[in-house]
Each structure stands twice: as structure tokens, then as C-alpha cells.
Design a protein around this motif. Structure first.
Motif, PDB file in Angstrom:
ATOM      1  N   GLU A 282      -7.059  13.673   4.576  1.00  0.00           N
ATOM      2  CA  GLU A 282      -6.023  13.166   5.491  1.00  0.00           C
ATOM      3  C   GLU A 282      -5.244  12.036   4.826  1.00  0.00           C
ATOM      4  OE1 GLU A 282      -5.638  11.297  10.034  1.00  0.00           O
ATOM      5  OE2 GLU A 282      -7.614  11.743   9.175  1.00  0.00           O
ATOM      6  N   LEU A 283      -5.952  11.179   4.094  1.00  0.00           N
ATOM      7  CA  LEU A 283      -5.292  10.093   3.367  1.00  0.00           C
ATOM      8  C   LEU A 283      -4.405  10.666   2.261  1.00  0.00           C
ATOM      9  CD1 LEU A 283      -5.007   7.025   2.805  1.00  0.00           C
ATOM     10  CD2 LEU A 283      -6.908   7.261   1.201  1.00  0.00           C
ATOM     11  N   LYS A 284      -4.922  11.643   1.568  1.00  0.00           N
ATOM     12  CA  LYS A 284      -4.173  12.287   0.497  1.00  0.00           C
ATOM     13  C   LYS A 284      -2.857  12.867   1.025  1.00  0.00           C
ATOM     14  CE  LYS A 284      -4.642  16.161  -2.754  1.00  0.00           C
ATOM     15  NZ  LYS A 284      -5.545  17.235  -3.249  1.00  0.00           N
ATOM     16  N   GLU A 285      -2.908  13.490   2.180  1.00  0.00           N
ATOM     17  CA  GLU A 285      -1.711  14.072   2.802  1.00  0.00           C
ATOM     18  C   GLU A 285      -0.715  12.984   3.201  1.00  0.00           C
ATOM     19  OE1 GLU A 285       0.874  17.009   4.039  1.00  0.00           O
ATOM     20  OE2 GLU A 285      -0.968  17.183   2.854  1.00  0.00           O
ATOM     21  N   ALA A 286      -1.256  11.846   3.713  1.00  0.00           N
ATOM     22  CA  ALA A 286      -0.386  10.730   4.119  1.00  0.00           C
ATOM     23  C   ALA A 286       0.320  10.123   2.919  1.00  0.00           C
ATOM     24  CB  ALA A 286      -1.214   9.668   4.842  1.00  0.00           C
ATOM     25  N   PHE A 287      -0.346  10.104   1.773  1.00  0.00           N
ATOM     26  CA  PHE A 287       0.290   9.632   0.547  1.00  0.00           C
ATOM     27  C   PHE A 287       1.387  10.610   0.114  1.00  0.00           C
ATOM     28  CE2 PHE A 287      -2.374   6.343  -1.911  1.00  0.00           C
ATOM     29  CZ  PHE A 287      -2.778   5.729  -0.747  1.00  0.00           C
ATOM     30  N   LYS A 288       1.075  11.885   0.222  1.00  0.00           N
ATOM     31  CA  LYS A 288       2.012  12.927  -0.209  1.00  0.00           C
ATOM     32  C   LYS A 288       3.300  12.894   0.600  1.00  0.00           C
ATOM     33  CE  LYS A 288       2.289  17.958  -0.848  1.00  0.00           C
ATOM     34  NZ  LYS A 288       1.550  19.250  -0.704  1.00  0.00           N
ATOM     35  N   THR A 289       3.168  12.743   1.918  1.00  0.00           N
ATOM     36  CA  THR A 289       4.344  12.745   2.802  1.00  0.00           C
ATOM     37  C   THR A 289       5.005  11.381   2.902  1.00  0.00           C
ATOM     38  OG1 THR A 289       2.981  12.275   4.760  1.00  0.00           O
ATOM     39  CG2 THR A 289       3.346  14.604   4.189  1.00  0.00           C
ATOM     40  N   GLY A 290       4.272  10.339   2.504  1.00  0.00           N
ATOM     41  CA  GLY A 290       4.801   8.979   2.609  1.00  0.00           C
ATOM     42  C   GLY A 290       4.576   8.353   3.977  1.00  0.00           C
ATOM     43  N   SER A 291       3.902   9.070   4.885  1.00  0.00           N
ATOM     44  CA  SER A 291       3.680   8.539   6.234  1.00  0.00           C
ATOM     45  C   SER A 291       2.751   7.325   6.240  1.00  0.00           C
ATOM     46  CB  SER A 291       3.089   9.627   7.140  1.00  0.00           C
ATOM     47  OG  SER A 291       1.833  10.073   6.649  1.00  0.00           O
ATOM     48  N   ILE A 292       2.028   7.106   5.141  1.00  0.00           N
ATOM     49  CA  ILE A 292       1.133   5.956   5.052  1.00  0.00           C
ATOM     50  C   ILE A 292       1.918   4.652   5.215  1.00  0.00           C
ATOM     51  CG2 ILE A 292       1.318   5.872   2.541  1.00  0.00           C
ATOM     52  CD1 ILE A 292      -1.771   4.924   4.622  1.00  0.00           C
ATOM     53  N   LYS A 293       3.189   4.654   4.776  1.00  0.00           N
ATOM     54  CA  LYS A 293       4.006   3.436   4.878  1.00  0.00           C
ATOM     55  C   LYS A 293       4.231   3.033   6.330  1.00  0.00           C
ATOM     56  CE  LYS A 293       7.228   5.165   2.107  1.00  0.00           C
ATOM     57  NZ  LYS A 293       8.471   5.303   1.286  1.00  0.00           N
ATOM     58  N   GLU A 294       4.436   3.994   7.198  1.00  0.00           N
ATOM     59  CA  GLU A 294       4.639   3.694   8.620  1.00  0.00           C
ATOM     60  C   GLU A 294       3.345   3.207   9.257  1.00  0.00           C
ATOM     61  OE1 GLU A 294       6.836   3.186  12.066  1.00  0.00           O
ATOM     62  OE2 GLU A 294       7.474   3.575  10.003  1.00  0.00           O
ATOM     63  N   HIS A 295       2.241   3.813   8.877  1.00  0.00           N
ATOM     64  CA  HIS A 295       0.940   3.371   9.403  1.00  0.00           C
ATOM     65  C   HIS A 295       0.648   1.934   8.996  1.00  0.00           C
ATOM     66  CE1 HIS A 295      -0.582   7.164  11.066  1.00  0.00           C
ATOM     67  NE2 HIS A 295      -0.018   7.780  10.036  1.00  0.00           N
ATOM     68  N   LEU A 296       0.948   1.592   7.758  1.00  0.00           N
ATOM     69  CA  LEU A 296       0.730   0.222   7.275  1.00  0.00           C
ATOM     70  C   LEU A 296       1.661  -0.759   7.981  1.00  0.00           C
ATOM     71  CD1 LEU A 296       0.367   0.979   3.458  1.00  0.00           C
ATOM     72  CD2 LEU A 296      -1.382  -0.087   4.896  1.00  0.00           C
ATOM     73  N   LYS A 297       2.894  -0.353   8.193  1.00  0.00           N
ATOM     74  CA  LYS A 297       3.867  -1.224   8.864  1.00  0.00           C
ATOM     75  C   LYS A 297       3.429  -1.546  10.294  1.00  0.00           C
ATOM     76  CE  LYS A 297       8.757  -1.392  10.230  1.00  0.00           C
ATOM     77  NZ  LYS A 297      10.046  -0.638  10.243  1.00  0.00           N
ATOM     78  N   ILE A 298       2.984  -0.523  11.021  1.00  0.00           N
ATOM     79  CA  ILE A 298       2.526  -0.719  12.402  1.00  0.00           C
ATOM     80  C   ILE A 298       1.274  -1.586  12.432  1.00  0.00           C
ATOM     81  CG2 ILE A 298       1.588   0.456  14.439  1.00  0.00           C
ATOM     82  CD1 ILE A 298       3.393   2.847  13.691  1.00  0.00           C
ATOM     83  N   PHE A 299       0.368  -1.335  11.502  1.00  0.00           N
ATOM     84  CA  PHE A 299      -0.866  -2.121  11.452  1.00  0.00           C
ATOM     85  C   PHE A 299      -0.555  -3.594  11.195  1.00  0.00           C
ATOM     86  CE2 PHE A 299      -4.339  -4.101   9.119  1.00  0.00           C
ATOM     87  CZ  PHE A 299      -5.443  -3.776   9.898  1.00  0.00           C
ATOM     88  N   LYS A 300       0.300  -3.867  10.222  1.00  0.00           N
ATOM     89  CA  LYS A 300       0.595  -5.256   9.839  1.00  0.00           C
ATOM     90  C   LYS A 300       1.468  -5.985  10.861  1.00  0.00           C
ATOM     91  CE  LYS A 300       2.039  -4.347   5.612  1.00  0.00           C
ATOM     92  NZ  LYS A 300       2.526  -4.602   4.226  1.00  0.00           N
ATOM     93  N   ALA A 301       2.020  -5.239  11.815  1.00  0.00           N
ATOM     94  CA  ALA A 301       2.806  -5.883  12.879  1.00  0.00           C
ATOM     95  C   ALA A 301       1.933  -6.728  13.790  1.00  0.00           C
ATOM     96  CB  ALA A 301       3.539  -4.818  13.691  1.00  0.00           C
ATOM     97  N   ASN A 302       0.643  -6.469  13.786  1.00  0.00           N
ATOM     98  CA  ASN A 302      -0.319  -7.260  14.566  1.00  0.00           C
ATOM     99  C   ASN A 302      -0.721  -8.477  13.736  1.00  0.00           C
ATOM    100  OD1 ASN A 302      -0.994  -5.243  16.912  1.00  0.00           O
ATOM    101  ND2 ASN A 302      -1.105  -4.041  15.017  1.00  0.00           N
ATOM    102  N   LYS A 303      -0.224  -9.639  14.115  1.00  0.00           N
ATOM    103  CA  LYS A 303      -0.371 -10.828  13.271  1.00  0.00           C
ATOM    104  C   LYS A 303      -1.697 -11.565  13.477  1.00  0.00           C
ATOM    105  CE  LYS A 303       3.694 -10.196  11.494  1.00  0.00           C
ATOM    106  NZ  LYS A 303       3.828  -9.728  10.092  1.00  0.00           N
TER     107      LYS A 303
END
Length: 447
Positions: A282-303
Motif C-alpha cells: 500500500e505504501l509502495k502504491e502511494a509512492f507510485k501515485t504520489g498520494s503520499i504527499k497529501e497524506h503527509l500534508k493532512i497529518f502535519k496539519a495537526n500541530k
């Protein structure tokens, strides 16, 4: 539940510095090596003595703490009807405690957390008592084993001595007869030729099973040196304990860091994530599609820590960082027992898809997952490799690092340390089993 023997589960467990399993494997190697060396250096009695010491201590060392903690937790919590599965650290932050109740997976767990919060001082005291009591009882169990071992070995030596004495007398009675006895007499006399409340300062030890074992090991090491039966016994323990402490608690982490640094410097690939994360398709697929960037952005929005905690335990959250934290056991999932038998139901369980909010979540470790994922993704983008080749090498490097680390520690504990002990015995001035010599000398004096 005992994890399925998948590649990711095996490498994750072996590479986990907070798991007792790699410690147990290293200790088995060490015990086998030292027991074999004792048989080769001394005789069967010395080998048995070492076997009881090594494997008896191992059973107490690995099984004593969790068993005593479980039993003490049930006994001490029962009068107040408290849930012994609650991690006392969640009681330290009121906002996180409130969120733990709000997002509790069941009504029963929600009520148990609320009840613990209402009796926070008592529950923290019970947690401290459980930690101290389990440590003391485990150490006391080793003292009992030592006393048994010393008495058993002494009795066996006495029995062997008396049997030899009787044989010698029998030989002397018939020394004028025609029955050849020289070979038997030589074997009997050739003994020398047979060389045979506030958790500050304590929190890391209380809640980390490996660090908790270090306290027990400290007591065991001190007891071994204090009750060494002679200089030879003391030197054997010096080799055993010195190599044990170095390769069990220090070298493993240092080797791991060294191999991780090598992978990053030479291949520009980070392998410090849990093996279950690196092996995840699942992680490999997220890297391939680039969707990992959105997941990281949403996660880091929680300060804040509280925001991150709520985001992580909220059952509506669908975030890959949180999912990888679950795979790494940073976020504990609720488990249901397979057996309704005390202790066994704590070991044999089925993991559900619900988060157990009784357990503590280290926010720094949670953030660490995000930063490691971000770093690895940056390396992937900079590599110019296709996704299959990139992950194939990352997984290969991770597996190799775990195997090299375990191999080095097992080799040192199971081969090198026992060989050092064997060489010192064989070529030293006191190559015979000194305990046996001392006991036999006393028997001769009292004869």
C-alpha cells in the motif's frame, strides 16, 4: 496473537530494539555456546551446572517479568475494580485522557478509563508497585535457582565421589587376584586427567520491557559475581556477563545505526522504518501515485500533541501515516482473547481494526513515522528509479541489515565468548573444574 510468519513480521520483530524475541534468540545462542564450552572445558557435572544456570535463568529472565506483572496487576487492581491493561501514562495529560475516553473502542473500555482517571493517584501507585514487585520477584526467583543449582551440583559431586571411593576400595580388596583391573584403577584415579508515583527517571524502565529486563540483569549480574564459588567461577561470569551486556543491550543498536547510515550514504535509501512498513505494498502504491504527499500534508496539519492524538485515534481518520504507525505498533490495536484462560488469553489474541485507547501513544514516535516517510519519498523522487526497483533495493537493504545485526550478535555471544572461555580454561593454570576439586578436597579432609 502470535504474528503470522510473513517476511515483514519476521524482519520487523528481529529488528525491534524493544522486543524480547531478538533478546531471547541471542540469549539462546549464548546459553548453548557457554553450556557446550563448559562440557568441553570441564566434565558432565560442569556442563549440567552451566545448563541449569543458563537455561533456568533464561526462563526466569524472559518469563518472570511478564508473568509477575500480569499476576500483580490482577491482584492489586481487583479491590478497586480497576483495569490493569490501562497504561498509566495516559493519565498525565487531561486533554489526551479526555480524548482516550471519547474515542474508546467500546463502552466498557470508556468506563474503565474514566474509573482509572477518578482513581488516578491509586492507579499510578499500583503501576509503580507492579513494576517494583515484578522486578523484585523475578530477581528473587533467580536467587532461588542459584541456591538450587549450587546444592544440586554439590550433591552430584558428592555422589560421584562416593561411587569412585567405593570402586577404589573394591579394587584394593582384589588387587592380589588374577582379575585385571589396571585400566579400571587408572580411570578411577585419573581425576586430574579428566579435564572437563512520579514516573520521572523510571518511566523508560517501567514501560519498556527491554529496559525493565536491564534492571533484572543488573541484579543477576551482581548476584553472580557476589556468589561466585571460586576464581574460576568468577572469571567465567566475567566473560559471560561482559559479552552479554555489550552485545545484548549496546552493540545491537549501534550496529543497526551503522548499517542504516551505510545504506543512506552509499545508496541514498533510508531503512530506519519498521520492516512491516517497508514491505507494505500500500505504501509502495502511494509512492507510485504520489498520494503520499497529501497524506503527509493532512497529518502535519495537526500541530499540537492533542490534535495529533485525536487525529490518530479517531476511527474516521483515513491516513497512510497513521496506518503505518499502526503497522509499527506505535498505535496499539484492540485485541480479543482466543482463550478464556488467564495469561494465555493475554498471549493468544486476535487483533481487531479498532484502536485500544487504554494504551499509550508516543507522539514523538508518531511524528517520526511521518518524517521518515517524507525522507524516503524524497529519496525516491530524486533517485530516478522506477518504483519496483526502488522498493526492491530498500527491502533488500532492510532485510540484510537485520540479518547482519542478528548474525553479528549471535556469533559473538554463541561462538566467540564461549571460545574465549574455553581457551582460557584449556591453556590456563586452573583447567580442571574448580568447584568439583574444592568439594572433593573437603570430602577428603572429612573422611
Amino acid at each position: 496473537m502470535i504474528p503470522k510468519l510473513t517476511a515483514s513480521a519476521i524482519y520487523s520483530t528481529l529488528g525491534n530494539n524493544s522486543s524480547l524475541i531478538p533478546l531471547g534468540i541471542k540469549d539462546v545462542a549464548n546459553s548453548c555456546g557457554l553450556t557446550t564450552a563448559s562440557y568441553l572445558a570441564g566434565d558432565k557435572l560442569e556442563g549440567k551446572d552451566r545448563f541449569i544456570d543458563e537455561f533456568g535463568t533464561q526462563a526466569i529472565w524472559l518469563g518472570g517479568l511478564p508473568t509477575y506483572k500480569y499476576l500483580l496487576g490482577k491482584v492489586l487492581c481487583a479491590p478497586k475494580k480497576l483495569d490493569s491493561n490501562i497504561d498509566a501514562r495516559i493519565l498525565n495529560n487531561k486533554d489526551i485522557l479526555k480524548a482516550a475516553q471519547e474515542f474508546a473502542p467500546t463502552e466498557q473500555i470508556k468506563n474503565s478509563i474514566k474509573h482509572a482517571a477518578q482513581n488516578a493517584k491509586t492507579y499510578k501507585g499500583i503501576t509503580m508497585a507492579k513494576f517494583i514487585g515484578a522486578t523484585v520477584l523475578t530477581a528473587a526467583s533467580y536467587f532461588g535457582l542459584t541456591k538450587f543449582r549450587h546444592n544440586y551440583t554439590e550433591n552430584q559431586i558428592k555422589k560421584e565421589y562416593m561411587a569412585k571411593k567405593a570402586q577404589m576400595q573394591k579394587v584394593e580388596e582384589y588387587e592380589d587376584s588374577q582379575i585385571p583391573f589396571s585400566s579400571s584403577f587408572s580411570n578411577v584415579h585419573n581425576i586430574k586427567g579428566n579435564k572437563n508515583v512520579s514516573f520521572t527517571g523510571l518511566q523508560s524502565f517501567m514501560f519498556d520491557p527491554v529496559r525493565n529486563l536491564m534492571l533484572v540483569d543488573g541484579v543477576i549480574t551482581g548476584e553472580r559475581f557476589t556468589h561466585a564459588r571460586n576464581k574460576q567461577d568468577f572469571m567465567g561470569y566475567a566473560i559471560k556477563e561482559g559479552s552479554f551486556w555489550f552485545f545484548m543491550y549496546y552493540a545491537g543498536q549501534k550496529i543497526s545505526k551503522m548499517l542504516e547510515k551505510h545504506a543512506e550514504n552509499k545508496y541514498n535509501k533510508s531503512i530506519d522504518l519498521d520492516a512491516r512498513v517497508i514491505e507494505c505494498d500500500e505504501l509502495k502504491e502511494a509512492f507510485k501515485t504520489g498520494s503520499i504527499k497529501e497524506h503527509l500534508k493532512i497529518f502535519k496539519a495537526n500541530k499540537s500533541e492533542v490534535e495529533l492524538y485525536k487525529f490518530a485515534v479517531n476511527p474516521k481518520t483515513e491516513n497512510l501515516v497513521v496506518e503505518m504507525a499502526k503497522k509499527s505498533d506505535i498505535i496499539s490495536m484492540l485485541k480479543t482473547p482466543k482463550f478464556n484462560i488467564p495469561i494465555l488469553k493475554e498471549i493468544f489474541t486476535n487483533k481487531t481494526d479498532k484502536i485500544d485507547t487504554r494504551k499509550y501513544i508516543d507522539i514523538s514516535d508518531l511524528k517520526g513515522v511521518a518524517s521518515k516517510l517524507e525522507k524516503l519519498f524524497g529519496q525516491y523522487e530524486a533517485s530516478g528509479e522506477n518504483i519496483d526497483d526502488f522498493f526492491k533495493q530498500v527491502r533488500k537493504l532492510k532485510r540484510a541489515s537485520v540479518l547482519k545485526n542478528m548474525g553479528a550478535c549471535i556469533g559473538a555471544l554463541g561462538v566467540i565468548a564461549p571460545c574465549i572461555m574455553l581457551v582460557l580454561r584449556k591453556f590456563g593454570s586452573d583447567s580442571e573444574y574448580q568447584v568439583k576439586k574444592d568439594i572433593e578436597a573437603k570430602l577428603e579432609q572429612n573422611a
